[in-house]
Scaffold this motif. Structure first.
Motif, PDB file in Angstrom:
ATOM      1  N   LEU A  86       0.863  -1.177   0.000  1.00  0.00           N
ATOM      2  CA  LEU A  86       0.000   0.000   0.000  1.00  0.00           C
ATOM      3  C   LEU A  86       0.899   1.227   0.000  1.00  0.00           C
ATOM      4  O   LEU A  86       1.627   1.472   0.970  1.00  0.00           O
ATOM      5  CB  LEU A  86      -0.903   0.001   1.240  1.00  0.00           C
ATOM      6  N   GLY A 112      -2.922  -2.959  -0.362  1.00  0.00           N
ATOM      7  CA  GLY A 112      -2.382  -2.299  -1.535  1.00  0.00           C
ATOM      8  C   GLY A 112      -2.518  -3.069  -2.830  1.00  0.00           C
ATOM      9  O   GLY A 112      -3.455  -3.851  -3.025  1.00  0.00           O
ATOM     10  N   ARG A 113      -1.559  -2.829  -3.710  1.00  0.00           N
ATOM     11  CA  ARG A 113      -1.532  -3.442  -5.031  1.00  0.00           C
ATOM     12  C   ARG A 113      -0.198  -4.170  -5.227  1.00  0.00           C
ATOM     13  O   ARG A 113       0.730  -3.983  -4.447  1.00  0.00           O
ATOM     14  CB  ARG A 113      -1.743  -2.378  -6.102  1.00  0.00           C
ATOM     15  N   ASP A 141     -10.445  -0.652  -8.201  1.00  0.00           N
ATOM     16  CA  ASP A 141      -9.171  -0.001  -8.522  1.00  0.00           C
ATOM     17  C   ASP A 141      -7.972  -0.943  -8.385  1.00  0.00           C
ATOM     18  O   ASP A 141      -6.824  -0.504  -8.522  1.00  0.00           O
ATOM     19  CB  ASP A 141      -8.964   1.216  -7.620  1.00  0.00           C
ATOM     20  N   SER A 184      -6.786  -1.946   3.384  1.00  0.00           N
ATOM     21  CA  SER A 184      -6.191  -2.579   2.208  1.00  0.00           C
ATOM     22  C   SER A 184      -4.692  -2.746   2.407  1.00  0.00           C
ATOM     23  O   SER A 184      -4.045  -1.914   3.042  1.00  0.00           O
ATOM     24  CB  SER A 184      -6.432  -1.726   0.961  1.00  0.00           C
ATOM     25  N   PHE A 186      -7.079  -2.668  -5.614  1.00  0.00           N
ATOM     26  CA  PHE A 186      -6.503  -2.753  -4.275  1.00  0.00           C
ATOM     27  C   PHE A 186      -6.972  -4.031  -3.586  1.00  0.00           C
ATOM     28  O   PHE A 186      -8.130  -4.429  -3.689  1.00  0.00           O
ATOM     29  CB  PHE A 186      -6.891  -1.530  -3.437  1.00  0.00           C
ATOM     30  N   ASP A 205      -1.547   6.237  -0.714  1.00  0.00           N
ATOM     31  CA  ASP A 205      -2.839   5.547  -0.637  1.00  0.00           C
ATOM     32  C   ASP A 205      -3.201   5.160   0.795  1.00  0.00           C
ATOM     33  O   ASP A 205      -4.041   4.287   1.023  1.00  0.00           O
ATOM     34  CB  ASP A 205      -2.812   4.282  -1.511  1.00  0.00           C
ATOM     35  N   ASP A 212      -4.996   6.392   2.873  1.00  0.00           N
ATOM     36  CA  ASP A 212      -6.396   6.586   3.265  1.00  0.00           C
ATOM     37  C   ASP A 212      -7.257   5.367   2.962  1.00  0.00           C
ATOM     38  O   ASP A 212      -8.401   5.286   3.422  1.00  0.00           O
ATOM     39  CB  ASP A 212      -6.975   7.823   2.572  1.00  0.00           C
ATOM     40  N   ARG A 213      -6.736   4.416   2.213  1.00  0.00           N
ATOM     41  CA  ARG A 213      -7.475   3.180   1.933  1.00  0.00           C
ATOM     42  C   ARG A 213      -7.263   2.214   3.102  1.00  0.00           C
ATOM     43  O   ARG A 213      -6.621   1.165   2.974  1.00  0.00           O
ATOM     44  CB  ARG A 213      -7.027   2.563   0.619  1.00  0.00           C
TER      45      ARG A 213
END
Length: 454
Positions: A263, A275-276, A339, A273, A341, A267, A269-270
């Motif tokens: 993450l 991340g990616r 998106d 998660s 994530f 990002d 604020d997600r």
């Protein structure tokens, strides 16, 4: 240090075991093994002697080193180690100059998995694997010559070694190495060295927040706090946010180096998660048939990339089961949003199937953890004649709190479907954990008093 290893006839493919707290020699040995083409085996100094005996018997090291305070552990494990202090001192007088034999395809790290799902397995990471893990870390963290990492997690795990420590050195930054994690000691490091980067696991995050001396100013030098190793409670993230600190995550395992999904700092604020996919890693979410699932649907995470391990030491059958068409089957369950994530929801191997319905323990644990009287919760499946399996909850109460089964049943009744609600309640003083804070669910029932249940 490489010359010292060669003086003991260490050659390409030989194993070098070391048992120590976090210290510079651990890193020197890693790079020396790379030079020689040997394999470093970091020994978890929190293991029991029988556990160490199993691992050393499995990997058969040519050299076993230990710092003086840990030599007795090795002796009880049936090995007479060399004194790491003496080895390091002698290395200062060793004659360098022998030809470098290490190559990208040579195994460099042999790290045993935590064993939460069975007998520990030695995951083999090559020099190439580490190189791409380092590149993943540099890209994620933005390391440079001005970076300062406070390295407080154990270097005998790939998390403490490879997420921030080695990538920061690769980028020319500085590492402040703590022998072990200590919340008061970490506050002192934050104040004296003003690190730009810090990696913690959830249990260490809790301990740091519980340190009465901690202030928002102490954390102000951090670009963000990085965390991982298990699902991070959203409430814990928000508590750090209240200190003015962004929290980002790294997802992976011993087998993935571990940096596989990240993450980004932008990002943060997600919340929730991890991340990616990292720069040099690919990701799929698949169903039981191996088909990709649509965003929003739950599936198992499969990973592929040059950062991954190559095999389990001496376990070709386990290695074959771990891969499908070149993809590593993580055993973790999650979903993707629109998106891309990733949100981790549980483990395939921890999956409880109750009356044909899937129950993911992490979801139930999250709901229980939100109750003000619950400090920690762990959920496992128990055999049931009618339903096949039912959830059983192990609860560590908050200090001074006395939760009871009826109260928690009512709490869950308002938040979980019937089949997800625990049918048995066990109240305990603590939960058995690995050195990285993961609950050892395979032994969780030992010595626990059963309360209530139905």
């Amino acid at each position: 240090m490489a010359a010292q290893l060669r003086s003991r006839d260490v050659d390409v493919g030989d194993r070098v075991a070391v048992c120590a707290l976090n210290r510079v020699e651990m890193l020197e040995l890693l790079f020396a093994c790379a030079h020689v083409g040997a394999i470093l085996v970091p020994v978890n100094n929190r293991l029991t002697a029988p556990e160490v005996r199993f691992q050393l018997g499995d990997c058969e090291p040519s050299v076993v080193l230990a710092e003086p305070a840990l030599e007795d552990l090795l002796r009880r494990a049936g090995t007479e180690p060399e004194d790491l202090d003496a080895f390091a001192a002698q290395a200062l007088d060793a004659v360098p100059g022998a030809q470098e034999k290490g190559a990208p395809e040579h195994p460099l790290l042999l790290v045993y998995t935590s064993g939460t799902t069975g007998t520990p397995k030695g995951a083999v990471l090559t020099q190439r694997s580490l190189h791409y893990t380092v590149l993943n870390g540099v890209a994620h963290e933005g390391f440079g010559t001005g970076s300062v990492v406070a390295s407080v997690l154990p270097l005998f795990h790939v998390g403490g070694l490879n997420i921030q420590t080695v990538p920061c050195l690769f980028a020319g930054g500085a590492v402040v190495l703590a022998e072990r994690f200590d919340p008061d000691g970490l506050v002192a490091i934050l104040r004296r060295h003003r690190p730009t980067h810090l990696l913690l696991v959830p249990t260490a995050m809790e301990a740091l927040l519980g340190c009465g001396a901690l202030t928002p100013e102490d954390l102000s030098s951090l670009g963000a706090l990085n965390c991982g190793s298990s699902i991070v409670p959203e409430e814990l993230i928000r508590r750090f946010n209240a200190y003015g600190v962004r929290v980002v995550q790294v997802y992976g395992s011993t087998e993935t180096g571990p940096t596989a999904v990240v993450l980004g700092y932008g990002d943060a604020d997600r919340i929730g998660s991890c991340g990616r996919p990292a720069q040099h890693c690919q990701l799929r979410l698949v169903d039981a048939a191996g088909a990709d699932v649509a965003p929003g649907r739950t599936g198992e995470l499969w990973l592929r990339g040059p950062n991954l391990f190559t095999h389990y030491w001496n376990r070709p059958d386990e290695t074959a089961r771990a891969f499908a068409g070149g993809w590593y089957r993580t055993g973790d369950v999650g979903r993707l949003d629109e998106d891309g994530f990733v949100y981790i929801t549980g483990r395939v191997r921890e999956l409880i199937i109750s009356g044909g319905e899937n129950v993911y323990p992490a979801e139930v644990e999250r709901v229980l953890g939100e109750h003000p009287a619950v400090a920690q919760a762990a959920v496992i499946g128990r055999p049931d004649q009618r339903w096949g399996e039912v959830p059983a909850a192990y609860i560590v109460p908050e200090a001074g709190a006395l939760p009871d089964a009826a109260t928690l049943e009512q709490w869950c009744g308002q938040r979980l479907a019937v089949y997800k609600r625990p049918r048995e309640w066990i109240f305990v003083d603590d939960l058995p954990r690995t050195s990285l804070g993961k609950v050892k669910k395979g032994i969780i029932y030992e010595g626990c008093e059963r309360v209530g249940g139905r």
